[in-house]
Design a protein around this motif. Structure first.
Motif, PDB file in Angstrom:
ATOM      1  N   ASP A  49       0.839  -1.194   0.000  1.00 15.63           N
ATOM      2  CA  ASP A  49       0.000   0.000   0.000  1.00 15.63           C
ATOM      3  C   ASP A  49       0.877   1.248   0.000  1.00 15.63           C
ATOM      4  OD1 ASP A  49      -2.592   1.375   0.320  1.00 15.63           O
ATOM      5  OD2 ASP A  49      -1.752   1.964   2.250  1.00 15.63           O
ATOM      6  N   TYR A  50       0.370   2.340  -0.615  1.00 17.76           N
ATOM      7  CA  TYR A  50       1.198   3.544  -0.742  1.00 17.76           C
ATOM      8  C   TYR A  50       1.475   4.208   0.597  1.00 17.76           C
ATOM      9  CZ  TYR A  50      -2.899   6.614  -0.251  1.00 17.76           C
ATOM     10  OH  TYR A  50      -4.001   7.260   0.222  1.00 17.76           O
ATOM     11  N   TRP A 121      -2.720   3.062  13.372  1.00 23.52           N
ATOM     12  CA  TRP A 121      -3.416   4.104  14.144  1.00 23.52           C
ATOM     13  C   TRP A 121      -2.508   4.717  15.195  1.00 23.52           C
ATOM     14  CZ3 TRP A 121      -8.301   0.775  15.605  1.00 23.52           C
ATOM     15  CH2 TRP A 121      -9.089   0.602  14.461  1.00 23.52           C
ATOM     16  N   GLN A 187     -11.941   2.287   9.660  1.00 26.30           N
ATOM     17  CA  GLN A 187     -12.378   2.777   8.352  1.00 26.30           C
ATOM     18  C   GLN A 187     -13.663   2.095   7.898  1.00 26.30           C
ATOM     19  OE1 GLN A 187      -9.482   1.040   8.901  1.00 26.30           O
ATOM     20  NE2 GLN A 187      -8.893  -0.090   7.082  1.00 26.30           N
ATOM     21  N   GLY A 188     -14.243   2.627   6.814  1.00 26.80           N
ATOM     22  CA  GLY A 188     -15.464   2.047   6.255  1.00 26.80           C
ATOM     23  C   GLY A 188     -15.191   0.705   5.616  1.00 26.80           C
ATOM     24  N   SER A 198     -12.735  -0.121  -2.978  1.00 26.73           N
ATOM     25  CA  SER A 198     -11.865   1.044  -3.027  1.00 26.73           C
ATOM     26  C   SER A 198     -10.402   0.634  -3.058  1.00 26.73           C
ATOM     27  CB  SER A 198     -12.151   1.932  -1.817  1.00 26.73           C
ATOM     28  OG  SER A 198     -12.180   1.151  -0.655  1.00 26.73           O
ATOM     29  N   MET A 199     -10.101  -0.430  -3.777  1.00 25.17           N
ATOM     30  CA  MET A 199      -8.710  -0.814  -4.001  1.00 25.17           C
ATOM     31  C   MET A 199      -8.638  -1.485  -5.373  1.00 25.17           C
ATOM     32  SD  MET A 199      -8.178  -4.179  -1.603  1.00 25.17           S
ATOM     33  CE  MET A 199      -8.139  -3.450  -0.026  1.00 25.17           C
ATOM     34  N   MET A 203      -5.175  -6.059  -5.647  1.00 22.16           N
ATOM     35  CA  MET A 203      -5.208  -6.124  -4.190  1.00 22.16           C
ATOM     36  C   MET A 203      -6.447  -6.848  -3.679  1.00 22.16           C
ATOM     37  SD  MET A 203      -3.970  -2.367  -3.128  1.00 22.16           S
ATOM     38  CE  MET A 203      -2.454  -2.132  -2.247  1.00 22.16           C
TER      39      MET A 203
ATOM     40  N   HIS B 125      -7.136   5.777   9.244  1.00 28.44           N
ATOM     41  CA  HIS B 125      -6.928   5.335   7.875  1.00 28.44           C
ATOM     42  C   HIS B 125      -8.274   5.193   7.198  1.00 28.44           C
ATOM     43  CE1 HIS B 125      -5.955   2.539   4.589  1.00 28.44           C
ATOM     44  NE2 HIS B 125      -4.901   3.305   4.534  1.00 28.44           N
ATOM     45  N   ASP B 126      -8.365   5.569   5.911  1.00 30.26           N
ATOM     46  CA  ASP B 126      -9.642   5.367   5.219  1.00 30.26           C
ATOM     47  C   ASP B 126      -9.596   4.035   4.481  1.00 30.26           C
ATOM     48  OD1 ASP B 126      -8.161   5.751   2.987  1.00 30.26           O
ATOM     49  OD2 ASP B 126      -8.975   7.709   2.497  1.00 30.26           O
ATOM     50  N   GLU B 127     -10.702   3.706   3.775  1.00 27.82           N
ATOM     51  CA  GLU B 127     -10.798   2.386   3.166  1.00 27.82           C
ATOM     52  C   GLU B 127     -10.151   2.329   1.785  1.00 27.82           C
ATOM     53  OE1 GLU B 127     -13.178   4.453   3.923  1.00 27.82           O
ATOM     54  OE2 GLU B 127     -14.911   4.347   2.580  1.00 27.82           O
ATOM     55  N   THR B 128      -9.364   3.380   1.428  1.00 28.66           N
ATOM     56  CA  THR B 128      -8.726   3.378   0.124  1.00 28.66           C
ATOM     57  C   THR B 128      -7.327   2.776   0.230  1.00 28.66           C
ATOM     58  OG1 THR B 128      -9.820   5.483  -0.151  1.00 28.66           O
ATOM     59  CG2 THR B 128      -8.309   4.827  -1.882  1.00 28.66           C
ATOM     60  N   TYR B 129      -7.055   1.818  -0.607  1.00 27.52           N
ATOM     61  CA  TYR B 129      -5.736   1.199  -0.651  1.00 27.52           C
ATOM     62  C   TYR B 129      -5.222   1.344  -2.078  1.00 27.52           C
ATOM     63  CZ  TYR B 129      -7.225  -1.084   3.648  1.00 27.52           C
ATOM     64  OH  TYR B 129      -7.683  -1.349   4.912  1.00 27.52           O
TER      65      TYR B 129
END
Lengths: 249, 143
Positions: A49-50, A121, A187-188, A198-199, A203, B125-129
Motif C-alpha cells: 500500500d502507498y 493508528w 475505516q469504512g 476502493s482498491m 489487491m 486510515h480510510d478504506e482506500t488502498y
C-alpha cells in the motif's frame, strides 16, 4: 428432491450423516487450495500500500475472519430459530458445533486488528463503535459456550442457547453499520455491494480468494464437527451401533 | 405450518423485534456518546466540552504543521475542509501515517483559548488502498 422433502429429511441426523461425508472432504480440499493460492498471492504477489507499506497485508486474514465471525453467528441465529420453532435435532447440533469456530474467528479478527492498529493508528485498542460491537460478539460466543456447559439437560441447554443466539443477531447489523452510523476510528467497509471496492483488482482479488477459502474452511469444519456430534448424540441408536461394529449404513 | 409452530414463530419474532427495538432506543439515546470523537465543526461551534478529556478529529491542513526548534513539540491545524478548523498542540512521537491531508484523531483537552492540548495522536486510515506506483500516476507524476 423438492425443498419440502429436503426440509423433512433434515429432521433425520442419520440421513445427514450418510450424505455429508463427501461434502466435508470437498470443502476441505477447496479450502486448502483457495487459502494457499489467496495467501501466497496476497502476501507475496500483491503490491504494498502507498501509505501503510506491507503492514496492510494483514487485511488478507483480518477481513475474512471478521466476515466469517459474523456469518457463523448468522447461521447460529437461523439454527436457533429452526430449533425453537420446528424443534429440529440437527439445528441444535449446528448451534453447538458452530460456537468454537465463530469464537476463534472473532478472536482472530480482534487480534489481527490490534496488531494492525498499533503501527497504523498508533494504538492497540480504541473503544470505537466497530471494535466495541465486535468485542460484544466475542462475549456472545463465550456466553453461548458457557451457557451450554452450565445447563446439564441437553434439551433445555439447546433451547436456552437458541434464545440467546437469536436475540444476539441484533448485534450483527450494529457491527456492519457501526462505521456508517457513528464516527469511528475504524475505516469504512472495503467491500460494498453497491460500489466497486476502493482498491485495485490486484489487491482485492487475493482477498476475495481468501474470503472464499475461509468459507470453505468453515464448511469443512462444520460438516466434520456435525458428523462427530451426530455420532456422539445418537450413539445409543441401532444405526450408529451397526456403523461402529464395522457395517455400512 | 401447524398452529403450535406458528405460535412459537410469533413468540420468537416478537422476542427479536422487542430486543431490537429496545437496543435501538438505547443507541439513539446514547447517540452522542457513541461517537468516538468530535468533528471540527462541533469543536469550533462550542458543542465539545472545554477542559474535559475528550477526542477530536479532522484532516491535517496542508502547510499547517509547525515543529518546535527544540524537543518534540508540534502544532497543526485540523479541518473538515468546510470552513471549520482548530489548532492542536502536541508533544511526543507522531504515528507513521501522520502527514498533511491525513485524517487524524487527537485525545486530550480543549483549552479555553481554543487550542487543543493533545495527549495522544492517532492516525485514521480510510478504506482506500493503492499501490505506490498508482499514487504517482494519480498525482500526475508518472510511474
Amino acid at each position: 428432491m423438492t425443498l419440502k422433502e429436503f426440509w423433512h429429511r433434515l429432521g433425520s441426523p442419520r440421513w445427514f450423516y450418510q450424505i455429508s461425508g463427501h461434502f466435508g472432504w470437498a470443502f476441505g480440499a477447496l479450502a486448502l487450495g483457495l487459502l494457499v493460492i489467496g495467501t501466497f498471492w496476497g502476501l507475496a504477489v500483491a503490491p504494498p500500500d502507498y501509505q501503510q507499506g506491507n503492514s496492510f497485508r494483514i487485511i488478507y486474514v483480518h477481513v475474512p475472519s471478521a466476515i466469517l465471525a459474523q456469518s457463523a453467528y448468522m447461521l447460529m441465529g437461523a439454527a436457533g430459530l429452526v430449533l425453537l420453532v420446528w424443534r429440529m435435532k440437527l439445528a441444535d447440533m449446528v448451534l453447538a458445533t458452530t460456537v468454537p469456530f465463530g469464537m476463534s474467528m472473532t478472536a482472530l479478527a480482534l487480534f489481527t486488528g490490534a496488531v494492525w492498529g498499533k503501527p497504523t493508528w498508533g494504538a492497540w485498542w480504541v473503544w470505537d463503535a466497530r471494535t466495541t460491537s465486535m468485542l460484544v460478539l466475542l462475549f456472545l460466543y463465550i456466553g453461548l459456550y458457557a451457557l451450554r456447559q452450565a445447563v446439564p439437560r441437553q434439551e433445555t441447554a439447546g433451547r436456552a442457547c437458541a434464545v440467546l443466539a437469536v436475540v444476539g443477531v441484533v448485534n450483527i447489523p450494529i457491527i456492519k453499520y457501526s462505521v456508517d452510523w457513528w464516527l469511528t476510528l475504524h475505516q469504512g467497509a472495503t467491500f460494498k455491494l453497491t460500489e466497486s471496492p476502493s482498491m485495485p483488482p490486484e489487491m482485492w482479488l487475493p482477498l476475495l480468494v481468501n474470503v472464499l477459502g475461509f468459507y470453505c474452511f468453515f464448511g469443512a469444519n462444520l460438516v466434520g464437527r456435525l458428523r462427530l456430534e451426530i455420532l456422539r448424540r445418537e450413539h445409543g441408536t441401532a444405526w450408529v451401533q451397526e456403523l461402529m461394529a464395522g457395517g455400512r449404513t | 405450518m401447524n398452529p403450535k409452530r406458528r405460535n412459537r414463530l410469533l413468540i420468537v419474532l416478537f422476542l427479536v423485534a422487542g430486543s431490537a427495538a429496545t437496543l435501538a432506543l438505547v443507541l439513539v439515546a446514547l447517540n452522542d456518546n457513541l461517537n468516538l470523537f468530535y468533528p471540527p465543526d462541533q469543536v469550533v461551534g462550542g458543542e465539545a466540552p472545554v477542559n474535559t478529556p475528550m477526542r477530536a478529529g479532522g484532516m491535517v491542513l496542508d502547510g499547517s504543521v509547525a515543529r518546535a526548534d527544540d524537543g518534540l513539540g508540534v502544532t497543526f491545524i485540523l479541518t473538515d475542509y468546510q470552513g471549520s478548523a482548530f489548532t492542536v498542540a502536541y508533544s511526543g512521537i507522531l504515528p507513521d501515517l501522520f502527514r498533511e491531508g491525513q485524517g487524524i484523531l487527537v485525545q486530550g483537552k480543549l483549552g479555553a483559548d481554543g487550542v487543543f492540548q493533545a495527549r495522544e495522536v492517532l492516525a485514521k486510515h480510510d478504506e482506500t488502498y493503492m499501490p505506490p506506483e498508482l499514487v504517482d500516476i494519480a498525482r500526475g507524476g508518472g510511474p
